[in-house]
Design an enzyme around this catalytic site. Structure first.
Site, short mmCIF file in Angstrom:
data_model
loop_
_atom_site.label_atom_id
_atom_site.label_comp_id
_atom_site.label_asym_id
_atom_site.label_seq_id
_atom_site.Cartn_x
_atom_site.Cartn_y
_atom_site.Cartn_z
CE1 TYR A 36 -23.12 5.92 5.76
CE2 TYR A 36 -21.66 7.76 6.58
CZ TYR A 36 -22.22 6.49 6.42
OH TYR A 36 -21.21 5.50 6.92
CB VAL A 47 -16.72 11.53 6.56
CG1 VAL A 47 -16.13 9.82 6.30
CG2 VAL A 47 -17.81 11.11 7.62
CG HIS A 59 -11.93 5.88 7.20
ND1 HIS A 59 -12.11 6.05 8.81
CD2 HIS A 59 -11.22 4.99 6.86
CE1 HIS A 59 -11.21 4.89 9.18
NE2 HIS A 59 -10.84 4.40 8.10
CB CYS A 80 -20.83 6.12 -10.27
SG CYS A 80 -21.85 4.86 -11.20
CB THR A 96 -8.53 8.41 16.69
OG1 THR A 96 -9.00 6.91 16.11
CG2 THR A 96 -6.93 8.33 16.65
CB ALA A 118 -8.89 18.47 20.36
C1 BV8 Z 1 -10.60 -2.99 5.65
C2 BV8 Z 1 -16.63 5.87 7.61
C3 BV8 Z 1 -10.22 -4.78 4.26
C4 BV8 Z 1 -18.03 5.49 8.04
C5 BV8 Z 1 -15.24 4.44 9.24
C6 BV8 Z 1 -7.50 -5.84 11.28
C7 BV8 Z 1 -6.93 -5.29 10.19
C8 BV8 Z 1 -7.59 -4.79 8.96
C9 BV8 Z 1 -9.15 -4.65 9.27
C10 BV8 Z 1 -9.91 -5.05 10.23
C11 BV8 Z 1 -9.06 -5.60 11.32
N1 BV8 Z 1 -9.75 -5.95 12.13
C12 BV8 Z 1 -10.81 -5.74 12.04
C13 BV8 Z 1 -11.01 -5.16 10.76
C14 BV8 Z 1 -12.16 -4.80 10.02
C15 BV8 Z 1 -12.57 -3.27 10.45
C16 BV8 Z 1 -12.27 -2.85 11.82
O1 BV8 Z 1 -11.19 -2.30 12.11
N2 BV8 Z 1 -13.33 -3.14 12.59
C17 BV8 Z 1 -13.17 -2.73 13.96
C18 BV8 Z 1 -14.58 -2.30 14.60
C19 BV8 Z 1 -12.56 -3.82 14.88
N3 BV8 Z 1 -11.91 -2.30 9.31
C20 BV8 Z 1 -12.25 -2.17 8.09
O2 BV8 Z 1 -13.56 -2.73 7.86
C21 BV8 Z 1 -11.60 -1.24 7.25
N4 BV8 Z 1 -11.36 -2.01 6.21
O3 BV8 Z 1 -10.33 -3.66 6.63
O4 BV8 Z 1 -10.65 -3.58 4.45
C22 BV8 Z 1 -9.97 -5.07 3.14
C23 BV8 Z 1 -8.80 -5.55 2.58
C24 BV8 Z 1 -8.49 -5.90 1.24
C25 BV8 Z 1 -9.32 -5.31 0.18
C26 BV8 Z 1 -10.54 -4.65 0.83
C27 BV8 Z 1 -10.77 -4.55 1.98
C28 BV8 Z 1 -12.59 -0.02 6.93
C29 BV8 Z 1 -12.63 0.70 8.28
C30 BV8 Z 1 -13.28 2.23 7.73
C31 BV8 Z 1 -14.59 2.19 8.25
N5 BV8 Z 1 -15.22 3.36 8.01
N6 BV8 Z 1 -15.74 5.54 8.62
C32 BV8 Z 1 -18.44 6.84 8.55
O5 BV8 Z 1 -17.77 7.69 9.20
O6 BV8 Z 1 -19.75 6.62 8.85
S1 BV8 Z 1 -14.71 4.23 10.50
C33 BV8 Z 1 -15.12 5.00 11.67
O7 BV8 Z 1 -14.37 4.73 12.77
C34 BV8 Z 1 -14.98 6.55 11.35
O8 BV8 Z 1 -14.50 6.64 10.36
C35 BV8 Z 1 -14.13 6.81 12.64
O9 BV8 Z 1 -13.19 7.79 12.36
C36 BV8 Z 1 -13.30 5.67 12.79
C37 BV8 Z 1 -12.53 5.67 14.13
O10 BV8 Z 1 -13.28 6.00 15.04
P1 BV8 Z 1 -12.73 7.45 15.96
O11 BV8 Z 1 -12.56 8.32 14.90
O12 BV8 Z 1 -11.40 6.88 16.60
O13 BV8 Z 1 -14.03 7.88 16.71
P2 BV8 Z 1 -14.27 6.90 18.31
O14 BV8 Z 1 -15.64 7.62 18.50
O15 BV8 Z 1 -14.11 5.64 18.10
O16 BV8 Z 1 -13.38 7.58 19.32
C38 BV8 Z 1 -13.48 9.28 19.78
C39 BV8 Z 1 -11.99 9.58 20.10
O17 BV8 Z 1 -11.86 10.87 20.48
C40 BV8 Z 1 -11.90 8.92 21.59
O18 BV8 Z 1 -10.60 8.64 21.74
C41 BV8 Z 1 -12.26 9.98 22.55
O19 BV8 Z 1 -11.57 9.90 23.99
C42 BV8 Z 1 -11.67 11.14 21.92
N7 BV8 Z 1 -12.50 12.47 22.26
C43 BV8 Z 1 -13.58 12.95 22.40
N8 BV8 Z 1 -13.93 14.09 22.63
C44 BV8 Z 1 -12.84 14.62 22.37
C45 BV8 Z 1 -11.73 13.60 22.13
N9 BV8 Z 1 -10.48 13.99 22.08
C46 BV8 Z 1 -10.11 15.39 22.23
N10 BV8 Z 1 -11.09 16.17 22.37
C47 BV8 Z 1 -12.42 15.90 22.50
N11 BV8 Z 1 -13.06 17.05 22.88
#
Ligand code: BV8
Length: 234
Positions: free
Chosen positions: A55, A92, A108, A116, A175, A217
């Site tokens: 980070y 973030v 997020h 803390c 996203t 974008a």
């Molecule tokens: C939770 C912070 C439960 C860290 C991040 C079903 C329901 C609920 C949960 C789950 C579920 N199935 C699985 C889960 C668990 C998990 C999950 O989803 N896992 C995935 C991998 C399957 N989810 C969680 O754990 C979440 N919490 O469910 O809690 C709970 C319930 C009760 C009580 C307590 C807890 C928490 C998820 C948050 C995790 N933290 N970020 C950090 O940033 O370091 S997630 C991380 O992914 C980032 O935040 C990021 O924003 C996010 C999504 O990624 P994207 O932003 O979409 O980025 P990506 O690279 O994937 O895509 C880029 C896009 O941009 C593409 O479309 C590309 O084409 C496009 N692009 C590229 N260039 C351009 C462009 N577009 C336009 N112009 C360009 N130039």
């Protein structure tokens, strides 16, 4: 509480043209680093120095980045729509705010925040955080980035879900729709009758998006903002 007519969700793609790596594109953050090693509470428990290093590097990169035409177009849209627009970001970085966007909902968390793990206090994060940093409120050496990791509940979910159930339009910008619960927002909005838009480089194929604009974008967002303003009126 007055609900927005337009809810926008942004992801890493909106910051890509500002030079910040996305997660899942080639060269993305998860190409060289495993989520399990740096973006879960267990990872922080196991190796806080590694997580802080991850980070700290992103905080330094974000500090040098500047908003692009996509961020600016969204900030201008907010100037015209006011509280009729709610911007929720998974990002973030602080580039929406740097473009002048107010009241951005960071579901997020944000690199600019520290928290803390003992008392829950939050404060502006220093550029470099390290294990053993003491909490300014309770003194415990349990400070962490104020980021929502995998397995943790994103911020303000109640507010987001009630807005999605009331809005006329929902747009997901830059996203991949791979991370829940954000990935489920289009279904919630569409289920409540909203028109759903996807603006991204590689469309996700999510059937809930009836309108898809593929492209960078900096080109798609300004054009779409003008279009949505015509639809929503002055
Ligand atoms: C939770 C912070 C439960 C860290 C991040 C079903 C329901 C609920 C949960 C789950 C579920 N199935 C699985 C889960 C668990 C998990 C999950 O989803 N896992 C995935 C991998 C399957 N989810 C969680 O754990 C979440 N919490 O469910 O809690 C709970 C319930 C009760 C009580 C307590 C807890 C928490 C998820 C948050 C995790 N933290 N970020 C950090 O940033 O370091 S997630 C991380 O992914 C980032 O935040 C990021 O924003 C996010 C999504 O990624 P994207 O932003 O979409 O980025 P990506 O690279 O994937 O895509 C880029 C896009 O941009 C593409 O479309 C590309 O084409 C496009 N692009 C590229 N260039 C351009 C462009 N577009 C336009 N112009 C360009 N130039």
């Amino acid at each position: 509480m007055e609900q927005p007519d337009l809810v926008i969700l942004t992801g890493a793609g909106v910051s890509a043209e500002s030079g910040l790596a996305t997660f899942r594109d080639s060269g993305g953050l998860w190409e060289n680093t495993r989520i399990e090693d740096v973006a879960t509470p267990e990872a922080f428990e196991r190796d806080p120095a590694l997580v802080h290093a991850f980070y700290n590097a992103r905080r330094a990169g974000a500090a040098k980045a500047t908003p692009n035409a996509g961020h600016h177009a969204l900030a201008d849209l907010q100037t015209q729509l006011g509280s009729r627009l709610l911007l929720v970001t998974q990002n973030v970085d602080g580039l929406h705010e740097a473009a002048g966007h107010k009241d951005v909902l960071h579901m997020h968390g944000a690199l600019s925040g520290a928290r803390c793990a003992s008392c829950g206090a939050t404060w502006p994060a220093p550029l470099v955080m390290a294990p053993g940093d003491a909490c300014p409120t309770c003194g415990a050496q349990t400070t962490r980035p104020d980021i929502v990791w995998f397995g943790e509940m994103p911020y303000q979910m109640d507010r987001i879900l009630s807005a999605l159930e009331a809005t006329e339009h929902f747009a997901a910008i830059g996203t991949s729709g791979m991370v829940y619960p954000a990935a489920g927002f289009a279904e919630v909005a569409a289920g409540a009758g909203a028109a759903c838009w996807e603006l991204t480089l590689e469309p996700s194929g999510n059937p809930w998006f009836e309108n898809v604009e593929a492209g960078p974008a900096t080109q798609t967002v300004p054009r779409w903002c003008a279009q949505i303003m015509d639809l929503l009126g002055g």
